[in-house]
Motif scaffolding. Structure first.
Motif, PDB file in Angstrom:
ATOM      1  N   GLN A   1       0.873  -1.171   0.000  1.00 11.21           N
ATOM      2  CA  GLN A   1       0.000   0.000   0.000  1.00 11.21           C
ATOM      3  C   GLN A   1       0.912   1.223   0.000  1.00 11.21           C
ATOM      4  N   GLY A   2       0.927   1.973  -1.097  1.00  9.32           N
ATOM      5  CA  GLY A   2       1.922   3.028  -1.247  1.00  9.32           C
ATOM      6  C   GLY A   2       1.663   4.296  -0.467  1.00  9.32           C
ATOM      7  N   ALA A   3       0.522   4.367   0.214  1.00  8.73           N
ATOM      8  CA  ALA A   3       0.203   5.585   0.970  1.00  8.73           C
ATOM      9  C   ALA A   3      -0.605   5.218   2.199  1.00  8.73           C
ATOM     10  N   GLY A   4      -0.509   6.057   3.232  1.00  6.43           N
ATOM     11  CA  GLY A   4      -1.241   5.815   4.457  1.00  6.43           C
ATOM     12  C   GLY A   4      -1.677   7.115   5.102  1.00  6.43           C
ATOM     13  N   ARG A   5      -2.414   6.962   6.183  1.00  2.58           N
ATOM     14  CA  ARG A   5      -2.908   8.129   6.912  1.00  2.58           C
ATOM     15  C   ARG A   5      -2.996   7.750   8.388  1.00  2.58           C
ATOM     16  N   VAL A   6      -2.435   8.595   9.238  1.00  3.50           N
ATOM     17  CA  VAL A   6      -2.423   8.279  10.666  1.00  3.50           C
ATOM     18  C   VAL A   6      -2.702   9.559  11.444  1.00  3.50           C
ATOM     19  N   PHE A   7      -3.423   9.421  12.537  1.00  4.53           N
ATOM     20  CA  PHE A   7      -3.732  10.570  13.395  1.00  4.53           C
ATOM     21  C   PHE A   7      -2.914  10.477  14.674  1.00  4.53           C
ATOM     22  N   THR A   8      -2.446  11.629  15.160  1.00  4.36           N
ATOM     23  CA  THR A   8      -1.759  11.624  16.449  1.00  4.36           C
ATOM     24  C   THR A   8      -2.773  11.413  17.568  1.00  4.36           C
ATOM     25  N   ASP A   9      -2.277  10.871  18.694  1.00  2.00           N
ATOM     26  CA  ASP A   9      -3.154  10.681  19.847  1.00  2.00           C
ATOM     27  C   ASP A   9      -3.178  11.961  20.689  1.00  2.00           C
ATOM     28  N   SER A  10      -3.729  11.873  21.896  1.00  2.00           N
ATOM     29  CA  SER A  10      -3.894  13.071  22.719  1.00  2.00           C
ATOM     30  C   SER A  10      -2.547  13.653  23.152  1.00  2.00           C
ATOM     31  N   GLU A  11      -1.466  12.863  23.063  1.00  2.00           N
ATOM     32  CA  GLU A  11      -0.134  13.357  23.416  1.00  2.00           C
ATOM     33  C   GLU A  11       0.738  13.612  22.188  1.00  2.00           C
ATOM     34  N   GLY A  12       0.105  13.650  21.019  1.00  2.00           N
ATOM     35  CA  GLY A  12       0.837  13.970  19.803  1.00  2.00           C
ATOM     36  C   GLY A  12       1.602  12.792  19.208  1.00  2.00           C
TER      37      GLY A  12
END
Lengths: 242, 181
Positions: free
Chosen positions: A120-131
């Protein structure tokens, strides 16, 4: 009312210029006119906010349609902070990269190296409450490009971050400790300040390394910050720092 | 890597392969069901030789109308083989002015634009204002630009009741005004 505290001026030499002559594609694309410094209004202070419900996470790039990507499995973990050292929570990070052979799954990439149908050539991730953020991928391969004779890009993963405001948007690249191509790469060397360049190199981390599974790399990102205390004297400071 | 005095991470080019990011349909800001005064904004980007910039990532952010459950104020568009981009969005209204003494003057309706592409080591920030709107003569950002011809590079022409078009020049004659933030 939005907080209209100005963004802190960028530290000299820590960002590349537009007219980085060693990178040929800048020649016809870098503006010739000086940028116009704008004050921080609601347009610059605020920015798009992304939620995982609308922009779903893709945090494992090594599995597609039940198959597993070829290459050296890695986990990448880090924190997103601002220039005041405060974590940036719940912010979206987009990543994209070449596969283990140095080929992007992109029609524009004609490099003669095999595609990997399970990468999978691309992804997306969110930081948690502590970045903090973390994703799993494979180590991208180096690939040739036509900037100069025998030019090769070092191993890298592209990063796109928005942060809290229009003024915090940044696109960067994460490199790998020990890569011999780094000393030859015009895009990396477009950043004048050596320490600033080196902050784009992820550290190998044995503590992040997952036994029997994947090598661990640590990569922190700092987004532009604003001065901690807003001006309260009613004077217009927006033209300072020219 | 602990940073005692954090300095903003250096920018690098978005390169030619950013389209791997999912973005299809992101140039329609009504994609989450927003309704209201819908407008289209089209444009074309050329380089210093007048050639189309065919691999740009163009992003639009607008603080007005305010984001809600159906409108997040953000769009992304890939420029095409002729350097063209387009957005469908809600018509922005005037917004609050800048900090300090000039703060009582509202800003004329505008959207903020970010251009990223191969050959751009950093994103380019600019704005699009709209022909026919009131307040351009007192807009605190337009008024930072003394040359009327340069100011005009930020004002999209009305091509219909709800359609606007603006050509952008990265370098050279007619160069678009780009901002430092």
């Amino acid at each position: 009312m939005s907080d209209l505290t100005p963004y802190r001026p960028l530290v000299g030499g820590t960002q590349p210029p537009y007219d980085a002559g060693i990178y040929g594609s800048t020649k016809l694309r870098a503006p010739k006119q000086a940028l116009v410094q704008v004050p921080t209004s609601i347009t610059e202070a605020t920015g798009p906010q992304f939620s995982e419900s609308r922009y779903p996470s893709v945090i494992d790039l090594t599995k597609v349609n039940g198959g597993e990507a070829q290459g050296q499995r890695i986990v990448v973990e880090g924190r997103v902070l601002d220039e005041n050292g405060r974590p940036v929570p719940h912010t979206m990070i987009e990543i994209w990269q070449a596969n283990s052979t140095g080929r992007y799954h992109h029609p524009g990439d004609q490099h003669d190296a095999p595609l990997d149908p399970y990468f999978q050539g691309a992804g997306r991730v969110f930081t948690d409450s502590e970045g903090r953020y973390r994703y799993t991928s494979i180590k991208p391969g180096a690939y040739p490009w036509r900037n100069h004779h025998n030019a090769w890009r070092p191993n890298h993963i592209h990063y796109s971050l928005f942060g809290p405001g229009f003024g915090t948007r940044v696109i960067t690249q994460m490199y790998f400790e020990g890569d011999p191509l780094l000393k030859l790469d015009p895009i990396f060397h477009s950043i004048p300040d050596e320490a600033a360049r080196n902050r784009l190199i992820a550290d190998f981390d044995i503590d992040l390394t997952v036994p029997e599974w994947a090598l661990g790399y640590r990569f922190d990102i700092v987004l532009r910050g604003r001065d901690a205390t807003p001006f309260e004297d009613g004077n217009d400071h927006s033209h300072e720092g020219h | 890597m602990t940073l005692a005095t954090p300095i903003a991470t250096a920018s690098q080019t978005i390169g030619p392969y950013w389209h791997l990011l999912p973005y299809k349909g992101w140039n329609d800001l009504t994609r989450f069901g927003a309704t209201g005064d819908v407008i289209t904004i089209t444009g074309r980007i050329v380089d210093g030789a007048g050639d189309p910039v065919t691999d740009a990532c163009v992003e639009l952010w607008q603080p007005s109308p305010a984001a809600d459950a159906h409108f997040d104020g953000f769009g992304r568009c890939a420029s095409d083989a002729e350097g063209r981009f387009s957005f469908t969005t809600l018509r922005p209204g005037p917004v609050a002015g800048v900090h300090g003494a000039a703060g009582n003057v509202q800003q004329a309706p505008h959207v903020a634009i970010t251009i990223m592409a191969r050959g751009l080591m950093k994103a380019l920030a600019t704005r699009i204002y709209f022909e026919g709107d009131a307040g351009h003569d007192i807009d605190p950002v337009l008024n930072l630009i003394e040359d009327p011809a340069r100011r005009a590079t930020l004002i999209a022409k009305a091509t219909g009741p709800a359609a606007y078009h603006l050509d952008m020049v990265l370098q050279g004659a007619g160069e678009t005004v780009f901002f430092a933030i």
